[in-house]
Design a protein around this motif. Structure first.
Motif, short mmCIF file in Angstrom:
data_model
loop_
_atom_site.label_atom_id
_atom_site.label_comp_id
_atom_site.label_asym_id
_atom_site.label_seq_id
_atom_site.Cartn_x
_atom_site.Cartn_y
_atom_site.Cartn_z
N GLU A 83 -6.48 2.15 -5.17
CA GLU A 83 -6.20 2.23 -3.73
C GLU A 83 -7.41 2.81 -3.00
O GLU A 83 -7.71 2.43 -1.88
CB GLU A 83 -4.98 3.11 -3.50
N HIS A 125 -10.20 0.86 -1.10
CA HIS A 125 -10.02 0.31 0.24
C HIS A 125 -10.44 1.31 1.32
O HIS A 125 -10.34 1.01 2.49
CB HIS A 125 -8.55 -0.10 0.43
N ARG A 126 -10.90 2.47 0.89
CA ARG A 126 -11.37 3.46 1.85
C ARG A 126 -12.55 2.89 2.61
O ARG A 126 -13.53 2.43 2.01
CB ARG A 126 -11.78 4.73 1.09
N ARG A 155 -9.06 2.31 12.36
CA ARG A 155 -7.78 2.54 11.70
C ARG A 155 -7.47 4.03 11.84
O ARG A 155 -8.00 4.86 11.10
CB ARG A 155 -7.85 2.12 10.23
N THR A 174 3.86 1.18 3.80
CA THR A 174 3.99 0.80 2.39
C THR A 174 5.24 1.40 1.74
O THR A 174 5.34 1.43 0.51
CB THR A 174 2.75 1.23 1.59
N ARG A 200 1.13 -3.04 -2.24
CA ARG A 200 0.46 -2.01 -1.45
C ARG A 200 -1.01 -2.37 -1.24
O ARG A 200 -1.53 -2.30 -0.12
CB ARG A 200 0.59 -0.67 -2.16
N TYR A 214 -2.99 -3.22 2.22
CA TYR A 214 -4.23 -2.55 2.60
C TYR A 214 -5.30 -3.58 2.97
O TYR A 214 -6.01 -3.43 3.97
CB TYR A 214 -4.74 -1.68 1.45
N ASP A 215 -5.42 -4.63 2.16
CA ASP A 215 -6.40 -5.68 2.44
C ASP A 215 -6.10 -6.36 3.78
O ASP A 215 -7.01 -6.62 4.58
CB ASP A 215 -6.39 -6.73 1.33
N THR A 220 -6.90 -4.01 6.66
CA THR A 220 -8.35 -3.86 6.78
C THR A 220 -8.98 -5.08 7.43
O THR A 220 -9.88 -4.97 8.28
CB THR A 220 -8.97 -3.62 5.39
N ASP A 269 -1.71 6.31 1.81
CA ASP A 269 -2.00 5.38 2.90
C ASP A 269 -3.15 5.88 3.76
O ASP A 269 -4.06 5.12 4.12
CB ASP A 269 -0.76 5.20 3.80
N ALA A 303 -6.51 5.77 1.84
CA ALA A 303 -7.00 4.43 1.55
C ALA A 303 -7.42 3.66 2.79
O ALA A 303 -8.30 2.80 2.73
CB ALA A 303 -5.93 3.64 0.79
N LEU A 304 -6.79 3.95 3.93
CA LEU A 304 -6.95 3.10 5.10
C LEU A 304 -7.76 3.70 6.24
O LEU A 304 -8.50 2.98 6.92
CB LEU A 304 -5.57 2.72 5.66
#
Length: 503
Positions: A249, A252-253, A287, A431, A439, A443-444, A447, A465, A468-469
């Motif tokens: 996860e 995706h940061r 975000r 999520t 999940r 995220y993808d 993003t 969440d 990661a986001l």
């Protein structure tokens, strides 16, 4: 303590479970995991007597056989459940919901003993320290408060011992402090000798709590392993049946440098519920995370911004790219900003409608013919396009929404919002109740929308969440923004301390 063997279940031509075996030992926390649609919920509903099993299934509780054939004979008082959808009547109070499970206390004359009912209910919910008003209808409670009532109802009249407690995604909307309390209660029940069957999509919970884990995929039991011999990577590979590499996860940061500056949403002096004057600017492609403890007011922000908050609201909002004029917060619905709500079942989907009908509901004006009728061809093309874009797995656009897994229902809600082409997307607990693979897909998807310039608000009590986001996080405490974190300052430790006021 619990033994199930040769458990199978068909729905028409679909085999939801195929010869599944499962054992839960006394004093064990046994995790049950698998992708959305793998059969976990079906297994639990069969144990609870909601579905019948195919002939040949065997079940024993503490050595005593019990019937998995139908609800009247398969329910067992020492087999307790907290289901993912909670099973509460929202129009009733906590007192009434607990009484529906185990009856009302009576006076000597046979009347309802209301003081005793209040005492019992208060004693059960106070274990979580959330200050729930046991007399208020649950329509006025937050999702986390409803979860607490469901857990209290399951524990009512039984504190462990020779039995099994089944928990299906109990922490889906719980913030860190309440998750820790729940873990303590789960361990207390285990220490009394009970078996715990714990269903979760969260790796951190499984490794923190479980002794063993059973993985099911495609309706089959793939493996049962001791947690001590597993890693996050090996467990993910058992779930997905694929090599996962080192992808997590955290991958995706987003990057921390050179963020956009043009504002797509401005909010000033927002007041609603416990909120006491929130202000924020959301930039193009940003975000923005919003979080806090239960009761802080953070969960109200996306609802108020989108004009979906049920109570009084004041303040001003503006979409600078559309107009230089400010809109009163009480008229925020006129801005047309879509919301992915926190309670998907109650607020996100219409269970009687199909996938396509749920997806196109706010787009009917765009899909009308000149005669004012619905253009079915255009509706079908749009639905198929968005099902493909967000990766919804369904039998087709005409499939009833409730036949989809929770993760796929969430994708439909996301698609409905994105199909409106908004400048801002607001998400609350995006999520909750979805598996690890879904999940990552969400995220993808989020993003990509931000990369295309959309401003995104992520309101979540799940620190994963936020980690990661989010490029920036606002922490709400006592109705005000208490802390702003950005870049490398966004860590789990910093988030928890900021939420609890222990920096």
């Amino acid at each position: 303590m619990l033994r199930v063997a040769a458990l199978s279940k068909r729905f028409g031509g679909t085999r939801a479970l195929d010869d599944v075996d499962l054992e839960v030992a006394p004093g064990e926390i046994h995790a049950l995991i698998g992708p959305n649609g793998s059969g976990k919920s079906t297994l639990i509903k069969i144990l609870a007597g909601y579905h019948h099993a195919e002939p040949g299934a065997v079940a024993e509780l503490d050595g005593e056989p019990f019937d998995l054939g139908h609800a009247a004979t398969s329910r067992h008082d020492r087999l307790r459940f907290v289901h993912q959808e909670l099973g509460l009547v929202h129009e009733l109070s906590a007192i009434d919901n607990l009484a529906l499970r185990h009856g009302f206390a009576r006076t000597a004359l046979g009347n309802i003993h209301w003081p005793e009912m209040e005492r019992r209910t208060t004693a059960l919910v106070e274990r979580f320290g959330l200050g729930i008003d046991v007399h208020r209808p649950l329509t006025q409670a937050s999702p986390v408060q409803r979860a607490v009532v469901a857990i209290a109802a399951a524990l009512q009249g039984w504190e462990g011992g020779r039995g099994v407690l089944v928990l299906d995604e109990p922490t889906a909307v719980l913030p860190p402090g309440e998750v820790a309390r729940l873990f303590d209660i789960v361990r207390e029940v285990r220490d009394l000798g009970a078996g715990i069957l714990y269903v979760s999509h969260r790796m951190d919970e499984i490794f923190a709590l479980a002794d063993r884990v059973t993985v099911i995929r495609g309706g089959r039991r793939i493996a049962t392993r001791p947690i001590a011999g597993l890693t996050s990577r090996s467990l993910a590979e058992l779930m997905t049946g694929e090599e996962t590499g080192t992808r997590t996860e955290a991958d995706h940061r987003p990057a921390r440098s050179g963020g956009p500056t043009a504002a797509v949403l401005e909010v000033r002096d927002l007041r609603a519920g416990p909120l006491r004057g929130i202000g924020l600017d959301l930039a193009e492609g940003e975000r923005l995370g919003i979080t806090g403890l239960v009761g802080s007011g953070h969960e109200i922000v996306p609802y108020a911004v989108c004009g979906a908050h049920a109570g009084p609201v004041s303040g001003r909002l503006r979409l600078p790219r559309r107009s230089s004029r400010w809109t009163e917060a009480r008229d925020a619905d006129a801005l047309g900003l879509p919301l992915v709500p926190g309670d998907r079942a109650a607020e996100g989907v219409i269970g009687e409608f199909s996938v396509g009908e749920n997806l196109t509901l706010p787009l009917l004006r765009r899909l009308r013919t000149r005669a004012g009728r619905l253009h079915r061809r255009r509706e079908s093309v749009l639905t198929q396009d968005w099902i493909r874009r967000v990766g919804v797995r369904a039998a087709g656009p005409g499939a009833r929404i409730t036949t989809l897994s929770g993760g796929n229902q969430q994708k439909v809600v996301m698609a409905r919002c994105l199909a409106q082409r908004p400048p801002v997307l607001a998400l609350c607990e995006p999520t909750a109740g979805v598996d690890i693979a879904t999940r990552l897909q969400l995220y993808d998807l989020i993003t990509r929308q931000a990369d295309d310039g959309m401003g995104v608000i992520v309101c979540s009590s799940d620190t994963q969440d936020l980690l990661a986001l989010c490029t920036r996080v606002l922490v709400v405490r006592d109705g005000r923004i208490a802390r702003e974190l950005s870049g490398g300052d966004i860590t789990e430790r910093a988030l928890v301390h900021a939420m609890e006021g222990t920096e």
